[in-house]
Design an enzyme around this catalytic site. Structure first.
Site, PDB file in Angstrom:
ATOM      1  N   ASN A  87       5.604  14.499 -71.578  1.00  0.00           N
ATOM      2  CA  ASN A  87       4.818  14.488 -71.138  1.00  0.00           C
ATOM      3  C   ASN A  87       4.916  15.375 -69.266  1.00  0.00           C
ATOM      4  O   ASN A  87       5.706  14.977 -68.825  1.00  0.00           O
ATOM      5  CB  ASN A  87       3.611  13.815 -70.687  1.00  0.00           C
ATOM      6  CG  ASN A  87       2.800  13.098 -69.863  1.00  0.00           C
ATOM      7  OD1 ASN A  87       1.826  14.840 -69.178  1.00  0.00           O
ATOM      8  ND2 ASN A  87       1.738  12.560 -69.313  1.00  0.00           N
ATOM      9  N   TRP A  88       4.868  16.749 -69.637  1.00  0.00           N
ATOM     10  CA  TRP A  88       5.528  17.439 -68.123  1.00  0.00           C
ATOM     11  C   TRP A  88       5.208  16.627 -67.103  1.00  0.00           C
ATOM     12  O   TRP A  88       5.367  17.409 -65.764  1.00  0.00           O
ATOM     13  CB  TRP A  88       5.408  18.731 -68.216  1.00  0.00           C
ATOM     14  CG  TRP A  88       6.199  19.773 -68.878  1.00  0.00           C
ATOM     15  CD1 TRP A  88       7.077  18.777 -69.913  1.00  0.00           C
ATOM     16  CD2 TRP A  88       7.016  21.017 -69.807  1.00  0.00           C
ATOM     17  NE1 TRP A  88       8.081  19.484 -71.237  1.00  0.00           N
ATOM     18  CE2 TRP A  88       7.821  21.129 -70.715  1.00  0.00           C
ATOM     19  CE3 TRP A  88       6.583  21.730 -68.695  1.00  0.00           C
ATOM     20  CZ2 TRP A  88       8.081  22.573 -70.874  1.00  0.00           C
ATOM     21  CZ3 TRP A  88       7.353  23.249 -69.797  1.00  0.00           C
ATOM     22  CH2 TRP A  88       7.744  23.112 -70.435  1.00  0.00           C
ATOM     23  N   LYS A  89       3.509  16.231 -67.399  1.00  0.00           N
ATOM     24  CA  LYS A  89       3.084  16.214 -66.127  1.00  0.00           C
ATOM     25  C   LYS A  89       2.536  17.404 -64.466  1.00  0.00           C
ATOM     26  O   LYS A  89       2.801  18.575 -65.280  1.00  0.00           O
ATOM     27  CB  LYS A  89       2.558  15.021 -65.090  1.00  0.00           C
ATOM     28  CG  LYS A  89       3.551  13.725 -66.036  1.00  0.00           C
ATOM     29  CD  LYS A  89       3.920  12.224 -65.584  1.00  0.00           C
ATOM     30  CE  LYS A  89       4.011  11.064 -66.127  1.00  0.00           C
ATOM     31  NZ  LYS A  89       4.110  10.082 -65.971  1.00  0.00           N
ATOM     32  N   HIS A 141      -4.266   8.855 -70.511  1.00  0.00           N
ATOM     33  CA  HIS A 141      -2.875   8.333 -70.134  1.00  0.00           C
ATOM     34  C   HIS A 141      -3.705   8.011 -67.978  1.00  0.00           C
ATOM     35  O   HIS A 141      -4.272   7.821 -68.332  1.00  0.00           O
ATOM     36  CB  HIS A 141      -1.876   9.471 -69.623  1.00  0.00           C
ATOM     37  CG  HIS A 141      -0.964   9.394 -69.135  1.00  0.00           C
ATOM     38  ND1 HIS A 141      -0.462   8.335 -67.926  1.00  0.00           N
ATOM     39  CD2 HIS A 141       0.674   9.288 -69.501  1.00  0.00           C
ATOM     40  CE1 HIS A 141       1.000   8.645 -66.998  1.00  0.00           C
ATOM     41  NE2 HIS A 141       1.360   8.927 -68.535  1.00  0.00           N
ATOM     42  N   GLU A 181      -2.507   7.483 -66.151  1.00  0.00           N
ATOM     43  CA  GLU A 181      -2.669   8.157 -64.699  1.00  0.00           C
ATOM     44  C   GLU A 181      -3.754   9.016 -64.456  1.00  0.00           C
ATOM     45  O   GLU A 181      -4.775   9.983 -63.276  1.00  0.00           O
ATOM     46  CB  GLU A 181      -1.427   9.663 -64.013  1.00  0.00           C
ATOM     47  CG  GLU A 181       0.357   8.941 -63.298  1.00  0.00           C
ATOM     48  CD  GLU A 181       0.945   9.506 -64.518  1.00  0.00           C
ATOM     49  OE1 GLU A 181       1.044  10.503 -64.874  1.00  0.00           O
ATOM     50  OE2 GLU A 181       2.325   8.710 -64.129  1.00  0.00           O
ATOM     51  N   GLU A 212       3.185   2.404 -73.295  1.00  0.00           N
ATOM     52  CA  GLU A 212       3.213   2.828 -71.543  1.00  0.00           C
ATOM     53  C   GLU A 212       2.595   1.904 -70.728  1.00  0.00           C
ATOM     54  O   GLU A 212       1.738   2.492 -69.683  1.00  0.00           O
ATOM     55  CB  GLU A 212       2.713   4.067 -71.244  1.00  0.00           C
ATOM     56  CG  GLU A 212       2.926   5.376 -71.916  1.00  0.00           C
ATOM     57  CD  GLU A 212       2.894   6.651 -71.202  1.00  0.00           C
ATOM     58  OE1 GLU A 212       4.123   7.278 -71.691  1.00  0.00           O
ATOM     59  OE2 GLU A 212       2.163   6.946 -70.210  1.00  0.00           O
ATOM     60  N   GLY A 258       7.667   5.935 -64.116  1.00  0.00           N
ATOM     61  CA  GLY A 258       7.979   7.034 -62.977  1.00  0.00           C
ATOM     62  C   GLY A 258       8.287   6.130 -62.033  1.00  0.00           C
ATOM     63  O   GLY A 258       9.227   6.697 -61.255  1.00  0.00           O
ATOM     64  N   SER A 265       9.818   5.593 -68.066  1.00  0.00           N
ATOM     65  CA  SER A 265      11.428   5.432 -68.014  1.00  0.00           C
ATOM     66  C   SER A 265      12.556   5.409 -68.978  1.00  0.00           C
ATOM     67  O   SER A 265      13.199   5.161 -69.209  1.00  0.00           O
ATOM     68  CB  SER A 265      11.636   4.284 -66.913  1.00  0.00           C
ATOM     69  OG  SER A 265      11.086   4.532 -65.775  1.00  0.00           O
ATOM     70  N   GLY A 279       8.203  11.270 -69.576  1.00  0.00           N
ATOM     71  CA  GLY A 279       7.781  11.828 -68.460  1.00  0.00           C
ATOM     72  C   GLY A 279       8.893  12.968 -67.968  1.00  0.00           C
ATOM     73  O   GLY A 279       9.686  13.506 -68.544  1.00  0.00           O
ATOM     74  N   GLY A 280       9.808  12.094 -66.160  1.00  0.00           N
ATOM     75  CA  GLY A 280      10.055  12.532 -65.567  1.00  0.00           C
ATOM     76  C   GLY A 280      11.520  13.109 -66.531  1.00  0.00           C
ATOM     77  O   GLY A 280      12.343  14.184 -66.427  1.00  0.00           O
TER      78      GLY A 280
HETATM   79  P1  13P Z   1       8.792   8.625 -66.918  1.00  0.00           P
HETATM   80  O1  13P Z   1       9.252   8.611 -68.245  1.00  0.00           O
HETATM   81  O2  13P Z   1       8.519   9.585 -65.785  1.00  0.00           O
HETATM   82  O3  13P Z   1       8.220   6.957 -66.418  1.00  0.00           O
HETATM   83  O4  13P Z   1       6.466   8.865 -67.677  1.00  0.00           O
HETATM   84  C1  13P Z   1       6.099   8.094 -68.314  1.00  0.00           C
HETATM   85  C2  13P Z   1       5.121   9.042 -69.022  1.00  0.00           C
HETATM   86  O5  13P Z   1       3.524   8.644 -68.260  1.00  0.00           O
HETATM   87  C3  13P Z   1       4.832   9.374 -69.458  1.00  0.00           C
HETATM   88  O6  13P Z   1       3.683  10.307 -70.270  1.00  0.00           O
END
Ligand code: 13P
Length: 267
Positions: free
Chosen positions: A9-11, A95, A97, A182, A188, A228, A249-250
């Site tokens: 997920n590149w956000k 998600h 977020e 999640e 993050g 993470s 994510g990251g």
């Molecule tokens: P991180 O891997 O950056 O913690 O993000 C997880 C995430 O929200 C994937 O959708």
């Protein structure tokens, strides 16, 4: 045996030129694992490019969100048919977020600003059903905040989010949905949920699906862990019986890290 599904997920990251560099660097890592499902979820503006770039690869494309209406006066919204037309197979739904729940405190996000993100159990359910109706596979995210965990309500939060998302969904449809556990506090933050605990909560999601639809459906549903995930914890997480993949994510933005997570997948 459920197939492992590793999604990035590149956000809010990834112009077309960023994607060109990142996806080129990942080509061989993707090609090396035809046995697992790899998914890349770039922002809307990069989807068409990524779909073209990955057309010959074993990786699929996913949107990060969608609106439940197909068309109409809904400025800035994107629908399932639009995502499908551009080459998406998957779409992330609910998600944290998008629900306005952040693991990393955002000082300028007060109540009024958070309302902008605004997904609720009800809109997540509408989006999930719209995704299914549009032929997309939803990756449905559930997870508790830190205060919910501290007050001992992790299992009920996750369980309730799961059943709310599935309202009006048939058993056949449910068996094709991907869930992602999640925990908001792990997103993050660099603070990964211990693999034993992540596996336990993924088991709670599976149990809930089983209660709603029976053991067969529960056995089929793929459940990812997200929060993470990094090269050094991926093998431990992915080796657990109830964890069928990762939503990254990251680390999905760094070619070497995402490649290492893919390579670490035991099946
Ligand atoms: P991180 O891997 O950056 O913690 O993000 C997880 C995430 O929200 C994937 O959708």
């Amino acid at each position: 045996m459920r197939q492992t599904i590793i999604a990035g997920n590149w956000k809010l990251n990834g112009t077309i030129s960023d994607a060109e560099i990142l996806l080129s660097a990942l080509e061989s890592a993707f090609a090396a694992r035809p046995d697992i499902q790899i998914v890349v979820c770039p922002p809307y503006t990069t989807l068409a490019f990524a779909a073209q770039k990955l057309a010959e690869s074993n990786a699929k494309i996913g949107g990060q969100d969608l609106f439940w209406k197909e068309k109409g006066a809904y400025t800035a919204q994107i629908s399932a048919p639009m995502l499908k037309e551009i080459g998406c197979t998957y779409v992330i739904v609910g998600h944290s977020e998008r629900r306005g729940r952040f693991g990393v405190p955002e000082p300028e996000f007060n109540e009024a600003v958070l309302a902008y993100f605004g997904d609720s159990d009800i809109t997540v359910n509408l989006k999930l059903k719209a995704a299914l109706a549009g032929g997309l596979i939803p990756i449905c995210c559930v997870g508790e905040t830190l205060s919910e965990r501290q007050s001992g309500s992790t299992d009920s939060v996750v369980s309730n989010q799961t059943s709310a998302a599935l309202k009006g969904v048939s058993a056949e449809q449910a068996s094709g949905i991907v869930f992602a556990y999640e925990p908001v506090w792990a997103i993050g933050t660099g603070e990964v949920c211990a693999a034993v605990e992540a596996d336990r909560v993924c088991g709670i999601i599976r149990q809930k699906v089983g209660k709603l639809y029976g053991a067969d459906t529960a056995e089929k549903v793929q459940i990812q862990y997200g929060g993470s995930v990094k090269p050094d914890n991926a093998a431990d997480l992915l080796g657990r019986p109830n964890i069928d993949g990762a939503l990254v994510g990251g680390a999905s933005l760094k070619a070497a890290d995402f490649a290492a997570i893919i390579a670490a997948s035991p099946r």
